[in-house]
Scaffold this motif. Structure first.
Motif, PDB file in Angstrom:
ATOM      1  N   ASP A 234      20.042  45.565 -27.783  1.00 35.88           N
ATOM      2  CA  ASP A 234      19.071  44.708 -28.471  1.00 35.88           C
ATOM      3  C   ASP A 234      18.740  43.466 -27.661  1.00 35.88           C
ATOM      4  OD1 ASP A 234      18.410  45.327 -31.556  1.00 35.88           O
ATOM      5  OD2 ASP A 234      20.384  46.145 -31.065  1.00 35.88           O
ATOM      6  N   ILE A 235      19.749  42.960 -26.939  1.00 32.39           N
ATOM      7  CA  ILE A 235      19.559  41.721 -26.183  1.00 32.39           C
ATOM      8  C   ILE A 235      20.008  41.905 -24.743  1.00 32.39           C
ATOM      9  CG2 ILE A 235      19.744  40.170 -28.154  1.00 32.39           C
ATOM     10  CD1 ILE A 235      22.648  39.723 -27.490  1.00 32.39           C
ATOM     11  N   ALA A 303      20.831  34.080 -31.272  1.00 37.09           N
ATOM     12  CA  ALA A 303      21.795  32.987 -31.416  1.00 37.09           C
ATOM     13  C   ALA A 303      23.201  33.437 -31.016  1.00 37.09           C
ATOM     14  CB  ALA A 303      21.802  32.475 -32.855  1.00 37.09           C
ATOM     15  N   VAL A 304      23.586  34.634 -31.453  1.00 32.10           N
ATOM     16  CA  VAL A 304      24.898  35.163 -31.070  1.00 32.10           C
ATOM     17  C   VAL A 304      24.959  35.384 -29.563  1.00 32.10           C
ATOM     18  CG1 VAL A 304      26.434  37.162 -31.259  1.00 32.10           C
ATOM     19  CG2 VAL A 304      25.394  36.202 -33.318  1.00 32.10           C
ATOM     20  N   LEU A 348      27.968  47.856 -33.861  1.00 29.74           N
ATOM     21  CA  LEU A 348      27.375  48.952 -33.086  1.00 29.74           C
ATOM     22  C   LEU A 348      26.142  48.523 -32.291  1.00 29.74           C
ATOM     23  CD1 LEU A 348      27.730  51.884 -35.643  1.00 29.74           C
ATOM     24  CD2 LEU A 348      29.099  51.484 -33.605  1.00 29.74           C
ATOM     25  N   LYS A 349      26.162  47.294 -31.789  1.00 29.97           N
ATOM     26  CA  LYS A 349      25.036  46.817 -30.985  1.00 29.97           C
ATOM     27  C   LYS A 349      25.520  46.518 -29.575  1.00 29.97           C
ATOM     28  CE  LYS A 349      22.479  45.009 -34.924  1.00 29.97           C
ATOM     29  NZ  LYS A 349      23.542  45.159 -35.935  1.00 29.97           N
ATOM     30  N   ALA A 350      24.571  46.460 -28.650  1.00 29.30           N
ATOM     31  CA  ALA A 350      24.938  46.353 -27.246  1.00 29.30           C
ATOM     32  C   ALA A 350      24.146  45.269 -26.537  1.00 29.30           C
ATOM     33  CB  ALA A 350      24.727  47.699 -26.560  1.00 29.30           C
ATOM     34  N   LEU A 360      28.632  44.639 -27.992  1.00 30.85           N
ATOM     35  CA  LEU A 360      28.867  43.233 -28.334  1.00 30.85           C
ATOM     36  C   LEU A 360      30.300  42.997 -28.790  1.00 30.85           C
ATOM     37  CD1 LEU A 360      25.606  42.140 -30.216  1.00 30.85           C
ATOM     38  CD2 LEU A 360      26.287  41.648 -27.865  1.00 30.85           C
ATOM     39  N   ARG A 361      30.885  44.002 -29.429  1.00 30.14           N
ATOM     40  CA  ARG A 361      32.246  43.845 -29.932  1.00 30.14           C
ATOM     41  C   ARG A 361      33.235  43.584 -28.794  1.00 30.14           C
ATOM     42  NH1 ARG A 361      34.729  48.338 -33.834  1.00 30.14           N
ATOM     43  NH2 ARG A 361      33.620  47.160 -35.413  1.00 30.14           N
ATOM     44  N   ASP A 362      32.934  44.056 -27.577  1.00 33.24           N
ATOM     45  CA  ASP A 362      33.862  43.888 -26.463  1.00 33.24           C
ATOM     46  C   ASP A 362      34.037  42.432 -26.053  1.00 33.24           C
ATOM     47  OD1 ASP A 362      34.117  46.580 -26.460  1.00 33.24           O
ATOM     48  OD2 ASP A 362      33.286  46.933 -24.465  1.00 33.24           O
TER      49      ASP A 362
END
Length: 434
Positions: A234-235, A303-304, A348-350, A360-362
């Motif tokens: 997504d980003i 923002a994240v 579940l986003k990257a 992103l969770r990593d």
């Protein structure tokens, strides 16, 4: 439709609109690109004024043309592919600081059955963990605040009660019926329930319908078959003059448009009546809601991403790409949002970088207890612990479990007992030196 039924009550309509927008934003925030595109595509099929420009990757996936070498794709497992234990441990690690209370919550996780129910009373928890009643209540409360709602309940009915408490949109009668009318709920005598609770049959029916959607076994979801999902970043964070720059990857996002010409043609039609006017307003309102929710989703992701660029600067600038310790709570504090919002945002986003694509969770701290250990390793450690214990006060199975978990060996008390029996080691009460 519900919006139309409320059209003659402006005050109620305003409250409903705000609730609907909030629900829409929350739902769309947690969707992956793949899920979001499908969601908008379905919405456009039900609204003749909505047009969705599908991203290239989506059309390719429909045609079966996606290449395994395409860097825009990440193969990952859906949430349901995790074990319940690991899913809960992940949340604990990301939201709780290292303290005895966290260790007690972890110990309770390994006591859950396959449905996510905790088959221990408060006194059982006190005895098993050798803690006070207040400490046991604190640990249980924190466990029951984890996702999915209902986890850590001590009965199937309490699991449903916890889900009601966590849902701000739950009908007011739902909790009352669960508590006061367990027998009547089976028969669903609407009129009798309505009379007892000074409500209408319609209100009772709404509450019953809501209760039927709750799960008495919140952990059972994790026993479903494994399914593979494909994620699209997504980003992106790219280095510009050694400074990380964050951007939304609009090329991977579905684009929502409104067919203004068709809408205006019907809006100015000489044959327009009250029903058509209400219909047009409803369809336009849906577009406004969707657009606002999409905008909110992108702003939150951006923002994240900016926080990650700041907090994980070394990852983007150094050759070995080290990841600094980072809790979801810290990001929530900085952005003035709840931890649940951050959790939904990274689900579940990257993220795309100049040197690869990463979930992103990593970027959030994960403890090494997710690493696996062989049965032999764990049994060897058990033997050493028991050999070193105080013979006048030997370790109970729960104490052994807590030690192993703290040493990065995720194991349940039941498994400790099984290994102990395999090693022909008696229970603690039979090992006590008198």
């Amino acid at each position: 439709m519900r919006q139309q039924n409320l059209s003659q009550r402006p005050q109620q309509r305003q409250g409903f609109t705000m609730t609907q927008q909030l629900q829409q934003s929350i739902q769309m925030l947690q969707l992956t690109n793949q899920e979001l595109t499908s969601f908008l595509n379905d919405a456009s099929n039900n609204n003749p004024f909505l047009d969705v420009k599908l991203p290239a990757w989506y059309q390719n996936s429909l045609d079966g043309l996606v290449s395994a070498d395409n860097n825009s794709w990440i193969e990952a497992q859906a949430d349901r592919d995790q074990s319940l234990d690991n899913y809960l441990l992940d949340q604990i690690n990301l939201t709780m600081r290292d303290a005895p209370l966290r260790d007690w919550v972890i110990a309770l996780v390994f006591q859950l059955d396959e449905n996510g129910i905790l088959p221990l009373s408060l006194s059982d928890i006190q005895r098993e963990l050798a803690i006070s009643k207040v400490q046991a209540m604190d640990a249980l409360t924190l466990l029951q605040q984890l996702d999915p709602p209902g986890i850590g309940a001590q009965s199937l009915s309490q699991a449903m009660d916890l889900q009601i408490q966590r849902d701000p949109q739950a009908p007011k009668l739902a909790a009352v019926l669960m508590q006061d009318e367990p027998d009547l709920l089976k028969n669903q005598d609407l009129q009798l329930l309505a009379d007892r609770h000074h409500s209408s049959a319609a209100q009772i029916s709404e509450a019953l319908h809501y209760l039927q959607r709750l799960s008495p076994a919140p952990g059972a979801f994790f026993n479903q078959p494994r399914t593979e999902v494909l994620l699209i970043p997504d980003i992106a964070i790219h280095l510009v003059a050694d400074h990380p720059v964050v951007e939304i990857l609009k090329v991977n996002q579905p684009e929502l448009k409104f067919n203004e010409s068709y809408f205006n043609r019907l809006q100015t039609s000489p044959n327009k009546d009250t029903d058509l006017d209400s219909y047009l307003k409803t369809q336009r309102q849906q577009y406004d809601w969707l657009t606002a929710s999409l905008g909110q989703r992108q702003q939150t992701l951006l923002a994240v991403g900016q926080v990650l660029a700041d907090k994980q600067l070394a990852f983007f600038t150094q050759d070995d790409h080290p990841i600094a310790p980072l809790l979801m709570r810290e990001v929530a504090w900085q952005l003035h949002k709840s931890e649940s919002t951050i959790s939904r945002t990274i689900r579940l986003k990257a993220l795309q970088t100049d040197f690869g694509i990463f979930p992103l969770r990593d970027f959030f701290t994960r403890r090494s207890f997710f690493e696996t250990h062989s049965d032999q390793e764990i049994q060897t450690r058990l033997l050493k612990l028991i050999a070193q214990e105080d013979p006048k006060s030997p370790y109970s199975d729960s104490e052994l479990t807590a030690i192993l978990v703290k040493e990065n060996m995720p194991i349940s008390r039941r498994t400790v007992a099984k290994y102990r029996l395999q090693l022909k080691i008696p229970a603690a009460r039979h090992r006590t030196l008198k």
